[in-house]
Design a protein around this motif. Structure first.
Motif, PDB file in Angstrom:
ATOM      1  N   ALA A  75       0.711  -1.077   0.210  1.00 21.30           N
ATOM      2  CA  ALA A  75       0.292  -0.177  -0.115  1.00 21.30           C
ATOM      3  C   ALA A  75       0.796   1.132   0.102  1.00 21.30           C
ATOM      4  N   MET A  76       2.265   1.003   0.845  1.00 15.05           N
ATOM      5  CA  MET A  76       2.695   2.794   0.881  1.00 15.05           C
ATOM      6  C   MET A  76       3.793   2.524  -0.878  1.00 15.05           C
ATOM      7  N   THR A  77       3.737   1.603  -0.729  1.00 18.59           N
ATOM      8  CA  THR A  77       4.250   1.780  -2.174  1.00 18.59           C
ATOM      9  C   THR A  77       3.934   2.554  -3.071  1.00 18.59           C
ATOM     10  N   ARG A  78       2.820   1.786  -3.755  1.00 20.01           N
ATOM     11  CA  ARG A  78       1.449   2.347  -4.369  1.00 20.01           C
ATOM     12  C   ARG A  78       1.093   3.655  -4.224  1.00 20.01           C
ATOM     13  N   MET A  79       1.186   4.626  -2.691  1.00 22.37           N
ATOM     14  CA  MET A  79       0.459   5.866  -2.173  1.00 22.37           C
ATOM     15  C   MET A  79       1.919   7.070  -3.079  1.00 22.37           C
ATOM     16  N   ILE A  80       3.392   6.096  -2.360  1.00 21.99           N
ATOM     17  CA  ILE A  80       4.898   6.652  -2.643  1.00 21.99           C
ATOM     18  C   ILE A  80       4.371   7.051  -4.563  1.00 21.99           C
ATOM     19  N   GLU A  81       4.240   6.157  -4.816  1.00 21.91           N
ATOM     20  CA  GLU A  81       3.973   6.022  -6.453  1.00 21.91           C
ATOM     21  C   GLU A  81       2.835   7.314  -6.774  1.00 21.91           C
ATOM     22  N   GLY A  82       2.126   7.168  -6.406  1.00 22.62           N
ATOM     23  CA  GLY A  82       1.207   8.201  -7.081  1.00 22.62           C
ATOM     24  C   GLY A  82       0.987   9.269  -6.216  1.00 22.62           C
ATOM     25  N   ALA A 110       4.428  11.226  -6.089  1.00 22.02           N
ATOM     26  CA  ALA A 110       5.116  11.655  -6.739  1.00 22.02           C
ATOM     27  C   ALA A 110       4.850  11.577  -8.927  1.00 22.02           C
ATOM     28  N   ALA A 111       3.971  10.843  -8.737  1.00 23.87           N
ATOM     29  CA  ALA A 111       3.162  11.349 -10.808  1.00 23.87           C
ATOM     30  C   ALA A 111       2.516  12.616  -9.725  1.00 23.87           C
ATOM     31  N   VAL A 112       1.394  12.900  -9.498  1.00 22.67           N
ATOM     32  CA  VAL A 112       0.779  14.078  -8.266  1.00 22.67           C
ATOM     33  C   VAL A 112       1.764  14.744  -8.794  1.00 22.67           C
ATOM     34  N   ALA A 113       2.643  14.558  -7.828  1.00 24.53           N
ATOM     35  CA  ALA A 113       4.105  16.457  -8.230  1.00 24.53           C
ATOM     36  C   ALA A 113       5.043  16.038  -9.047  1.00 24.53           C
ATOM     37  N   ALA A 121       4.020  22.043 -14.671  1.00 23.16           N
ATOM     38  CA  ALA A 121       2.698  22.605 -14.564  1.00 23.16           C
ATOM     39  C   ALA A 121       3.019  24.216 -13.760  1.00 23.16           C
ATOM     40  N   THR A 122       4.256  24.059 -13.128  1.00 25.62           N
ATOM     41  CA  THR A 122       5.067  25.110 -12.776  1.00 25.62           C
ATOM     42  C   THR A 122       5.536  25.076 -13.453  1.00 25.62           C
ATOM     43  N   ARG A 123       6.026  24.853 -14.283  1.00 24.65           N
ATOM     44  CA  ARG A 123       6.894  25.092 -15.178  1.00 24.65           C
ATOM     45  C   ARG A 123       6.872  25.830 -15.980  1.00 24.65           C
ATOM     46  N   ASP A 124       5.635  26.029 -16.838  1.00 28.34           N
ATOM     47  CA  ASP A 124       5.034  25.630 -17.591  1.00 28.34           C
ATOM     48  C   ASP A 124       4.197  27.698 -17.656  1.00 28.34           C
ATOM     49  N   ARG A 125       3.670  27.113 -16.392  1.00 23.71           N
ATOM     50  CA  ARG A 125       2.818  28.800 -16.140  1.00 23.71           C
ATOM     51  C   ARG A 125       4.373  29.723 -15.484  1.00 23.71           C
ATOM     52  N   GLN A 126       5.502  29.013 -14.979  1.00 21.14           N
ATOM     53  CA  GLN A 126       6.825  30.368 -14.807  1.00 21.14           C
ATOM     54  C   GLN A 126       7.162  31.173 -16.130  1.00 21.14           C
ATOM     55  N   ALA A 127       7.241  30.300 -16.893  1.00 22.68           N
ATOM     56  CA  ALA A 127       7.870  29.954 -18.442  1.00 22.68           C
ATOM     57  C   ALA A 127       6.605  31.811 -19.793  1.00 22.68           C
TER      58      ALA A 127
END
Length: 347
Positions: free
Chosen positions: A309-316, A318-321, A327-333
């Motif tokens: 369960a912890m592996t699945r949550m950490i991967e999720g 990380a994908a969100v991050a 998105a932050t890079r695109d917004r800054q550009a």
């Protein structure tokens, strides 16, 4: 190196580098935060457990008055040393369990270090955001005042209605109120940064070094490989190893424990001599022992499920991050190349 000067000479706070960069923030937080010191001390305490749990039980010294006649013509006495010795590998398995617990504590100390660094980074970025917002609002306020002046000039020449002047003045008032509120927000963010660095909340915060996203996010396969070394997953794997060792400890309880007793003795009939005794425990309460094994096996199953369960949550997470970073890079550009240049245009 140039350092941020302090305001008070009598009570000098710890100095911060000038300008303050993100790497300095992470380093100072890892060096100064008491949470990390506590986690390391907890690890050192755990490192002593393998020696403690794998040691033999303390021997017992037993002076004994074996026979004392009513006529008090003498006595049978003995002096023995008794030692219990397990006839299984329980000591080694207990040591393995304690070593796995040490690995878990070390992983938790690493996680504490990462959490502390993340808190400091978030506080650093918050201060930078507040300061940049304040600078942008100041620039917008200057532009809004120019608009008021232009509207007044057009109204005086009769080429624009008075409502244009009023709208421009309202915008100036709104930006002035926003600027005043930002002063306190900047101070609050600086107090949070100081706290995350274990400094006094009122310690002055120097200007920041420029921060930019120098490289694109790594590929998902590289991120997923790197996630296997996350402290939470290392601790989860250590919990499984510990549960395996605990199962072996409970299985060892089915085997007897030997007791050896020996020492000098004296009898009135035979005089001085030596006595020895060997005993074995009888693990006859099998239901209790089987229940102990079942409990340990259930704990292993729980640890394995927790790790999945912890592996699945950490991967999720990380994908969100990764997507948030993109998105932050695109917004800054967009802000740097389109929005800000348009906002700074003068007519």
């Amino acid at each position: 190196a140039t350092t941020w000067p302090t305001a008070t000479a009598a009570q000098t706070p710890p100095l911060l580098p000038w300008p303050l960069c993100l790497g300095d923030v992470i380093r100072l937080a890892s060096e100064r935060r008491d949470e990390i010191q506590a986690a390391r001390a907890r690890t050192r305490a755990g490192e002593a457990r393998p020696t403690i749990v794998s040691a033999l039980q303390d021997p017992m010294i037993s002076p004994s008055l074996d026979h004392l006649p009513f006529m008090l013509g003498g006595a049978d006495v003995s002096f023995t040393i008794e030692q219990q010795i397990p006839l299984s590998g329980t000591r080694g398995h207990r040591r393995a369990s304690a070593l796995a617990d040490v690995d878990r504590l070390r992983a938790e100390a690493s996680r504490t270090t990462l959490d502390v660094g993340l808190q400091a980074v978030n506080a650093f970025l918050m201060v930078q955001e507040r300061r940049r917002t304040a600078a942008l609002v100041t620039e917008q306020l200057s532009f809004a005042r120019d608009v008021v002046s232009a509207a007044n000039a057009r109204y005086a020449s009769g080429t624009a209605p008075q409502s244009d002047v009023l709208r421009a003045e309202v915008e100036v008032a709104r930006l002035e109120a926003f600027a005043r509120a930002l002063v306190s927000e900047v101070r609050g963010a600086e107090a949070m940064l100081n706290t995350s660095l274990a400094l006094d909340a009122e310690n002055p915060v120097p200007p920041f070094a420029s921060l930019a996203f120098a490289q694109p996010p790594p590929s998902w396969s590289a991120i997923k490989t790197a996630l296997t070394s996350r402290p939470e997953l290392v601790a989860g794997r250590a919990e499984i190893v510990r549960a395996e060792a605990d199962i072996q400890v409970m299985r060892d309880m089915f085997r007897p424990m030997a007791t050896i007793r020996t020492g000098p003795s004296y009898t009135m009939t035979d005089g001085k001599g030596w006595m020895a005794m060997v005993g074995l425990s009888l693990p006859i309460w099998r239901d209790k022992l089987r229940a102990g094994v079942a409990e340990a096996q259930a704990m292993r199953t729980m640890s394995e499920a927790d790790l999945r369960a912890m592996t699945r949550m950490i991967e999720g997470d990380a994908a969100v991050a990764v997507n948030q970073l993109q998105a932050t890079r695109d917004r800054q550009a967009a802000l740097r190349t389109d929005v800000l240049p348009r906002a700074r245009m003068r007519n």
